[in-house]
Design a protein around this motif. Structure first.
Motif, mmCIF file in Angstrom:
data_model
loop_
_atom_site.group_PDB
_atom_site.id
_atom_site.type_symbol
_atom_site.label_atom_id
_atom_site.label_comp_id
_atom_site.label_asym_id
_atom_site.label_seq_id
_atom_site.Cartn_x
_atom_site.Cartn_y
_atom_site.Cartn_z
ATOM 1 N N LEU A 137 0.670 -1.025 -0.120
ATOM 2 C CA LEU A 137 -0.129 -0.191 -0.008
ATOM 3 C C LEU A 137 0.882 1.126 0.047
ATOM 4 N N PHE A 138 0.408 2.307 -0.583
ATOM 5 C CA PHE A 138 1.258 3.592 -0.397
ATOM 6 C C PHE A 138 0.977 4.369 0.935
ATOM 7 N N HIS A 140 1.775 7.178 2.028
ATOM 8 C CA HIS A 140 1.546 8.529 2.127
ATOM 9 C C HIS A 140 0.072 8.783 1.668
ATOM 10 N N LEU A 141 -0.568 7.818 1.051
ATOM 11 C CA LEU A 141 -1.991 8.094 0.738
ATOM 12 C C LEU A 141 -3.037 7.307 1.565
ATOM 13 N N SER A 142 -4.052 7.987 1.634
ATOM 14 C CA SER A 142 -5.405 7.469 2.468
ATOM 15 C C SER A 142 -5.804 6.212 1.920
ATOM 16 N N ILE A 143 -6.522 5.516 2.418
ATOM 17 C CA ILE A 143 -7.177 4.011 2.003
ATOM 18 C C ILE A 143 -7.904 4.481 0.874
ATOM 19 N N ILE A 144 -8.842 5.278 0.747
ATOM 20 C CA ILE A 144 -9.444 5.607 -0.458
ATOM 21 C C ILE A 144 -8.747 5.953 -1.744
ATOM 22 N N ASP A 145 -7.579 6.760 -1.242
ATOM 23 C CA ASP A 145 -6.767 7.190 -2.500
ATOM 24 C C ASP A 145 -6.042 6.120 -3.000
ATOM 25 N N ASN A 146 -5.659 5.009 -1.952
ATOM 26 C CA ASN A 146 -4.869 3.896 -2.595
ATOM 27 C C ASN A 146 -5.654 2.935 -3.561
ATOM 28 N N LEU A 147 -7.082 3.035 -3.261
ATOM 29 C CA LEU A 147 -7.839 2.270 -4.064
ATOM 30 C C LEU A 147 -8.020 3.025 -5.337
#
Length: 265
Positions: A137-138, A140-147
């Protein structure tokens, strides 16, 4: 006359007595034939269903070397829609290389990989997902942005479509409340669910898992097993490589073994 009748009765009784073992053998033979006939009929129906209607992944005579080290030797397999195929084996047997080849993350020296009746690296990459052992997972990104980052950046979805799809998957995996969290705030099981959701964003035909339970406790492992069954029930083809024999026994519809670069039943 009476003596003749007695003699005839005695002869008949002796004849019947001598024939009784043969009659019993005959009855057993007929029963065995009936059972075998039914078994072969079911096997034929099973084979016909898989071969004609649901073949999703086919690997043909795959070979791969790293230098002089042969890591895949003439590997062939078939996997089907709605199946959970577990591939077991010791470290270094070639499991990870095989799954990376299937996911088009590694080149191979010879052979062919066919997904849903089509081959070609670009097509394979679009139709196959991989849930990495370390989740990847990235941070530095939120979970929604990771998706949403991949489908939006590749212009496969609008931001609105990607967010709607992401929330649908997070809700299905029971982590919708984590949409604005970051990976470091999640448990191992929650990260695993996010990784699964990310790979389901584009509805792959085949979803591969690299050691999905390596860092999970028994309760979380059972939850991941339930998710895999749900995905398979929707028609997705699931490929799992794992050292965890108990997990494979729990979730697999079929198991194969990787031994010294070769795949065996």
């Amino acid at each position: 006359g009476r003596r003749d009748l007695l003699r005839a009765g005695k002869i008949a009784a002796n004849t019947l007595s001598s024939m009784l073992p043969f009659m019993m053998v005959g009855v057993i033979y007929l029963a065995v034939i009936a059972v075998l006939s039914k078994t072969f009929s079911l096997m034929e129906e099973h084979y016909r269903y898989y071969e004609k209607e649901a073949l999703m992944l086919e690997v043909k005579n795959l070979n791969k070397k790293f230098g002089k080290l042969q890591v895949l030797t003439d590997v062939s397999l078939k996997a089907y829609e709605g199946e959970i195929l577990c591939i077991k084996g010791e470290s270094g047997a070639g499991k990870t290389t095989l799954i990376r080849c299937i996911c088009n993350l590694e080149t191979y020296d010879s052979g062919e990989i066919i997904i849903d009746g089509k081959s070609g690296s670009e097509f394979v990459q679009e139709k196959v997902g991989l849930v990495f052992q370390s989740f990847n997972l990235f941070p530095h990104l939120s979970i929604i942005d990771n998706l949403t980052i991949a489908p939006v950046s590749q212009k496969l979805m609008t931001k609105e479509q990607a967010r709607e799809r992401a929330m649908e998957l997070l809700t299905k995996l029971k982590i919708e409340s984590k949409e604005n969290s970051y990976p470091f705030e999640l448990s191992g099981g929650q990260k695993q669910r996010v990784a699964i959701a990310r790979d389901c964003m584009l509805s792959p035909k085949v979803l591969c898992f690299d050691e999905p339970t390596s860092a999970l406790d028994s309760k979380t492992t059972e939850g991941i097993a339930a998710i895999l069954r749900d995905l398979a029930s929707e028609g997705m083809c699931i490929i799992v490589i794992s050292h965890d024999n108990d997990f494979c026994d729990m979730v697999a519809t079929r198991q194969l073994n990787m031994v010294s670069s070769r795949l065996t039943e």
